[in-house]
Design an enzyme around this catalytic site. Structure first.
Site, mmCIF file in Angstrom:
data_model
loop_
_atom_site.group_PDB
_atom_site.id
_atom_site.type_symbol
_atom_site.label_atom_id
_atom_site.label_comp_id
_atom_site.label_asym_id
_atom_site.label_seq_id
_atom_site.Cartn_x
_atom_site.Cartn_y
_atom_site.Cartn_z
ATOM 1 N N GLU A 1 36.314 42.434 40.236
ATOM 2 C CA GLU A 1 36.354 42.168 41.634
ATOM 3 C C GLU A 1 37.791 42.098 42.169
ATOM 4 O O GLU A 1 38.653 41.466 41.567
ATOM 5 C CB GLU A 1 35.598 40.870 41.958
ATOM 6 C CG GLU A 1 35.814 39.743 40.949
ATOM 7 C CD GLU A 1 34.970 38.498 41.296
ATOM 8 O OE1 GLU A 1 34.930 38.071 42.455
ATOM 9 O OE2 GLU A 1 34.355 37.979 40.347
ATOM 10 N N ASP B 1 26.915 36.381 38.836
ATOM 11 C CA ASP B 1 28.276 35.838 38.869
ATOM 12 C C ASP B 1 28.398 34.713 37.837
ATOM 13 O O ASP B 1 28.927 33.636 38.116
ATOM 14 C CB ASP B 1 28.671 35.347 40.273
ATOM 15 C CG ASP B 1 30.152 34.984 40.364
ATOM 16 O OD1 ASP B 1 30.888 35.253 39.409
ATOM 17 O OD2 ASP B 1 30.556 34.419 41.397
ATOM 18 N N ARG C 1 34.529 35.545 29.760
ATOM 19 C CA ARG C 1 35.713 34.754 29.339
ATOM 20 C C ARG C 1 36.355 35.321 28.073
ATOM 21 O O ARG C 1 36.814 36.407 28.083
ATOM 22 C CB ARG C 1 35.333 33.265 29.164
ATOM 23 C CG ARG C 1 34.617 32.664 30.374
ATOM 24 C CD ARG C 1 35.472 32.577 31.597
ATOM 25 N NE ARG C 1 34.891 31.726 32.623
ATOM 26 C CZ ARG C 1 35.106 31.861 33.931
ATOM 27 N NH1 ARG C 1 35.882 32.825 34.386
ATOM 28 N NH2 ARG C 1 34.560 31.042 34.797
HETATM 29 O O1 DOR Z 1 33.293 30.528 41.716
HETATM 30 C C1 DOR Z 1 33.824 31.508 41.202
HETATM 31 N N1 DOR Z 1 34.183 31.502 39.907
HETATM 32 N N2 DOR Z 1 34.056 32.584 41.948
HETATM 33 C C2 DOR Z 1 34.785 33.624 41.484
HETATM 34 O O2 DOR Z 1 34.975 34.575 42.206
HETATM 35 C C3 DOR Z 1 35.375 33.588 40.135
HETATM 36 C C4 DOR Z 1 34.588 32.706 39.267
HETATM 37 C C5 DOR Z 1 35.260 32.406 37.947
HETATM 38 O O3 DOR Z 1 35.726 33.355 37.308
HETATM 39 O O4 DOR Z 1 35.253 31.248 37.534
HETATM 40 ZN ZN ZN Z 2 34.016 36.598 42.914
#
Ligand code: DOR
Ligand code: ZN
Length: 416
Positions: free
Chosen positions: A140, A282, A59
């Site tokens: 991505e 992720d 972020r």
């Molecule tokens: O659930 C998700 N949140 N999938 C993503 O691909 C992006 C991510 C986000 O950046 O919050």
């Molecule tokens: Zn993603």
């Protein structure tokens, strides 16, 4: 030769016990050491190469309220991760060299772990400019829209993969298909971004990849998608350990893209553990307030960099997976895919290690270092590291962080 640190009595994954001497950030010798100073006795502990988490959203910028480099990297280190790859779907997105440089500057100033940064794979991205500014990889690339990422048209995907290939870089893909099912509740969220749609998206990207760009598939959530992919494959702990039956249907805490699947699909995914190249988190932090909104309004994403290795090490202790497979999927394979030198037990390898007690504990939200201080994995068993070593320095010991200079691993296209 000045020895900086010695790890005594390290049980290697093959069961042999050795001492590791560390000098200038690298393993200098593995064998028997006759030293008296700067020793960590690892008898009874599990020592593994620290993890590279190749999918985190740190972020910052306009979303600093959700996470920043300090909180996000402390969360990484407390979980045994010493190198993270940051995703470019920031606000604003990392589409141009100037913003990329600013991002690197922020990380160098505030991160307590090493880092790499991907360049955005959007229609507006300056692919060559980002590559020569040090992007590690691209994406991505969103085949379907997700939080802070808009879907690209087929034509744009074809074009961008061509540009990435021309630079000799790696493209990382968010493969999904969205239909018209209203995404209200976890069951419908799963139906609106269905498993078979993810597999279709994987196949579609491969058809569009006419120039044979090297591909990495992010967060694949079904067995079929992993088996369909002609590229490296990544799976998250939340798709391995969560199914939608484990939550109240309206609980936004487990709302994520791709969605949490059914227990049947989860088990099928786990059954092909050996076929998965990389486990990455992720890490997608949102505030508690945002994740307490009504399901339809809450953002998708689960914060998980701190629990990535602890959940896997718990599965090792419970004999569900092997220690070697965890090392492969969190250190050896991602480093190979990303062309980053290895860390490990052999002479000359980078001395990044995580040292774990053989003790399970429950994940507690208020102990997490991510800004929102909460975890979707609350209450699950995990094994957290006591000590984390980066480039030969102890940077974390039982909850305490020590001074750490972050290293930036840039891509091969970097021109100084
Ligand atoms: O659930 C998700 N949140 N999938 C993503 O691909 C992006 C991510 C986000 O950046 O919050
Ligand atoms: Zn993603």
């Amino acid at each position: 030769m000045k020895i900086d640190l010695t790890l005594k009595n390290v049980t290697l994954p093959d069961g042999i016990v050795k001492d590791l001497t560390i000098s200038n950030g690298l393993v200098e010798h593995s064998g028997a050491a006759n030293v008296r100073e700067n020793i960590i006795d690892c008898r009874g502990l599990i020592v593994i190469p620290a993890a590279l988490d190749m999918h985190v959203h740190m972020r910052g910028f306009e979303q600093e309220y959700k996470e920043d480099w300090k909180s996000g990297s402390e969360s990484a280190v407390a979980g045994g991760v010493t190198l993270v790859v940051d995703q470019p779907n920031t606000i604003p997105p990392l589409e141009c060299p100037d913003l990329f440089k600013k991002r690197v500057g922020e990380a160098l100033e505030n991160s307590v772990c090493d880092f790499s940064i991907n360049g955005a794979g959007t229609e507006g991205s300056d692919i060559s400019g980002l590559w020569s500014t040090g992007a590690l990889a691209f994406g991505e690339i969103f085949v379907a829209s997700s939080s802070y990422g808009s879907a690209l048209s087929h034509e744009s995907i074809r074009e961008i993969l061509g540009k990435i290939k021309n630079n000799g870089a790696l493209a990382t893909i968010h493969a999904e298909t969205i239909n018209s099912t209203p995404a209200v509740g976890l069951v419908n969220h799963n139906l609106s971004r269905p498993g078979p749609g993810e597999t279709d998206a994987v196949r579609m990207v491969e058809q569009l990849n006419v120039n044979d760009c090297r591909l990495h598939y992010c967060h694949l959530s079904t067995k079929e998608s992993v088996l369909a992919a002609n590229g490296s494959t990544e799976v998250t702990p939340h798709h391995l350990f969560f199914s939608l039956e484990m939550f109240k249907d309206t609980d936004p805490v487990a709302k994520v893209n791709p969605p949490i699947r059914t227990e049947k699909e989860r088990k099928a995914l786990f059954s092909i553990w050996d076929r998965i190249d990389v486990i990455a988190s992720d890490h997608a932090p949102h505030t508690r307030e945002e994740k307490s909104l009504k399901f339809e309004e809450a953002p998708s994403g689960i914060a998980g960099v701190e629990t990535l290795l602890p959940l896997l090490m718990n599965a090792v202790l419970e004999k569900k997976i092997s220690l070697n497979s965890v090392i492969d999927k969190t250190s050896k394979n991602p480093r190979k895919i990303l062309d980053i030198p290895r860390n490990g037990f052999n002479k000359g390898e980078i001395a990044d290690f995580a040292i774990f007690p053989k003790i399970q504990k429950r994940i507690m939200s208020d102990e997490m270092h991510t800004k929102a201080k909460f975890s979707a994995f609350e209450g699950k068993n995990a094994v957290f590291p006591d000590i984390v070593i980066k480039n030969g320095d102890i940077i974390y010991n039982k909850g305490e962080f020590f001074t750490s200079t972050p290293k930036w691993y840039h891509g091969r296209g970097y021109i100084q």
